[in-house]
Write an enzyme that holds these catalytic residues in place. Structure first.
Site, PDB file in Angstrom:
ATOM      1  N   CYS A  45     -47.618  22.549  24.040  1.00 29.17           N
ATOM      2  CA  CYS A  45     -47.534  22.414  25.500  1.00 29.17           C
ATOM      3  C   CYS A  45     -47.220  20.968  25.909  1.00 29.17           C
ATOM      4  O   CYS A  45     -46.098  20.511  25.742  1.00 29.17           O
ATOM      5  CB  CYS A  45     -48.801  22.964  26.162  1.00 29.17           C
ATOM      6  SG  CYS A  45     -48.617  23.226  27.947  1.00 29.17           S
ATOM      7  N   HIS A  93     -49.452  28.276  24.106  1.00 30.41           N
ATOM      8  CA  HIS A  93     -50.763  27.906  23.548  1.00 30.41           C
ATOM      9  C   HIS A  93     -51.234  28.929  22.503  1.00 30.41           C
ATOM     10  O   HIS A  93     -51.968  29.864  22.839  1.00 30.41           O
ATOM     11  CB  HIS A  93     -51.803  27.832  24.665  1.00 30.41           C
ATOM     12  CG  HIS A  93     -51.658  26.650  25.548  1.00 30.41           C
ATOM     13  ND1 HIS A  93     -52.196  25.430  25.248  1.00 30.41           N
ATOM     14  CD2 HIS A  93     -51.012  26.494  26.740  1.00 30.41           C
ATOM     15  CE1 HIS A  93     -51.918  24.562  26.215  1.00 30.41           C
ATOM     16  NE2 HIS A  93     -51.187  25.186  27.119  1.00 30.41           N
ATOM     17  N   GLU A 117     -53.480  28.518  20.475  1.00 36.20           N
ATOM     18  CA  GLU A 117     -54.923  28.317  20.282  1.00 36.20           C
ATOM     19  C   GLU A 117     -55.765  29.015  21.341  1.00 36.20           C
ATOM     20  O   GLU A 117     -56.980  29.162  21.179  1.00 36.20           O
ATOM     21  CB  GLU A 117     -55.249  26.814  20.263  1.00 36.20           C
ATOM     22  CG  GLU A 117     -55.300  26.116  21.602  1.00 36.20           C
ATOM     23  CD  GLU A 117     -53.956  25.781  22.240  1.00 36.20           C
ATOM     24  OE1 GLU A 117     -53.957  25.021  23.227  1.00 36.20           O
ATOM     25  OE2 GLU A 117     -52.900  26.281  21.777  1.00 36.20           O
TER      26      GLU A 117
END
Length: 251
Positions: free
Chosen positions: A112, A198, A200
């Site tokens: 990002c 993202h 994660e």
């Protein structure tokens, strides 16, 4: 096999419930990378418990950076800050990223904001998208190289951004795109790999972020409801994490 030493450069602090559970973005990425190492299932190459040595660097407030001799990779996290701003800690991060890009051993993972910082460090234009926010699980259409790198036809990934890399840096391969973002992933062999989304983020994390941004007026009701309607969709975060590890292990 020598351990894989990854320095996580924390470009922000997560919202309190996420921070409390994980202990910063380093904890969030440690969770993803350990799960990815298990999914990779090559313990002779990378033992999930012993071979990942992950260090935490708060670069916003402390302004301390790792020595490149002590690490094998840097991971640039997401952030609520603007990658294009001319402020000391962001300028310092851009300079450090340029230092890493100027050598050929330590590799970079960019997520990002981190993806945008790599773009900026390489002279690309970064800034606000005229398409507005891209939120929750979205499809990332892959280029031919993207399909090869990720080992699949398409990627679904949690998104949370309104800033983009607007121009592809010279000598860099595009990995994918979406209707709202033309540069979703970038790649330079044995140098760096980056994604605008993202991998994660879990459904729980993304829900907290959407709800908080709705409460503070960042998102209107329609944006929030649209995001929350897709936040629980299946996504390929683990597969992307596995791709990151393969990239770091590649000779």
């Amino acid at each position: 096999m020598a351990p894989l030493r990854i320095a996580v450069l924390e470009c922000d602090t997560p919202l309190p419930p996420i921070d409390d559970r994980y202990g910063g973005y380093t904890g969030v990425f440690t969770t993803l990378l350990k799960a990815s190492a298990k999914a990779l299932n090559k313990p002779e190459q990378l033992d999930p418990e012993n071979d990942l040595v992950i260090s935490q660097w708060n670069i916003v407030n402390a302004d301390k950076y790792p020595n490149l001799e002590d690490i094998d990779a840097v991971l640039l996290t997401g952030s609520k800050h603007n990658s294009f701003e001319d402020i000391p800690w962001i300028n310092r991060l851009v300079e450090f990223t340029q230092q890493v890009l100027a050598q050929d051993r330590v590799r970079i993972l960019g997520i990002c904001f981190g993806h945008q910082i790599i773009g900026r460090a390489m002279g690309a234009k970064v800034g606000r998208s005229d398409q507005g926010w891209e939120i929750a699980v979205c499809d990332m259409e892959l280029t031919e190289k993207g399909k090869e790198v990720f080992g699949r036809e398409k990627i679904r990934i949690q998104q949370m951004h309104q800033d983009i890399v607007a121009t592809l840096p010279q000598g860099v391969t595009l990995l994918g795109h979406s209707p709202r973002c033309a540069i979703q992933g970038m790649y330079a062999p044995r140098r760096f790999i980056s994604v605008q989304g993202h991998p994660e983020f879990t459904e729980w994390m993304e829900t907290i972020i959407i709800q908080t941004r709705a409460e503070t007026g960042v998102f209107n009701e329609g944006q929030a409801q649209d995001g929350l309607s897709r936040v629980g969709n299946e996504h390929d975060g683990l597969a992307i994490g596995t791709t990151f590890l393969k990239f770091l292990l590649e000779e």
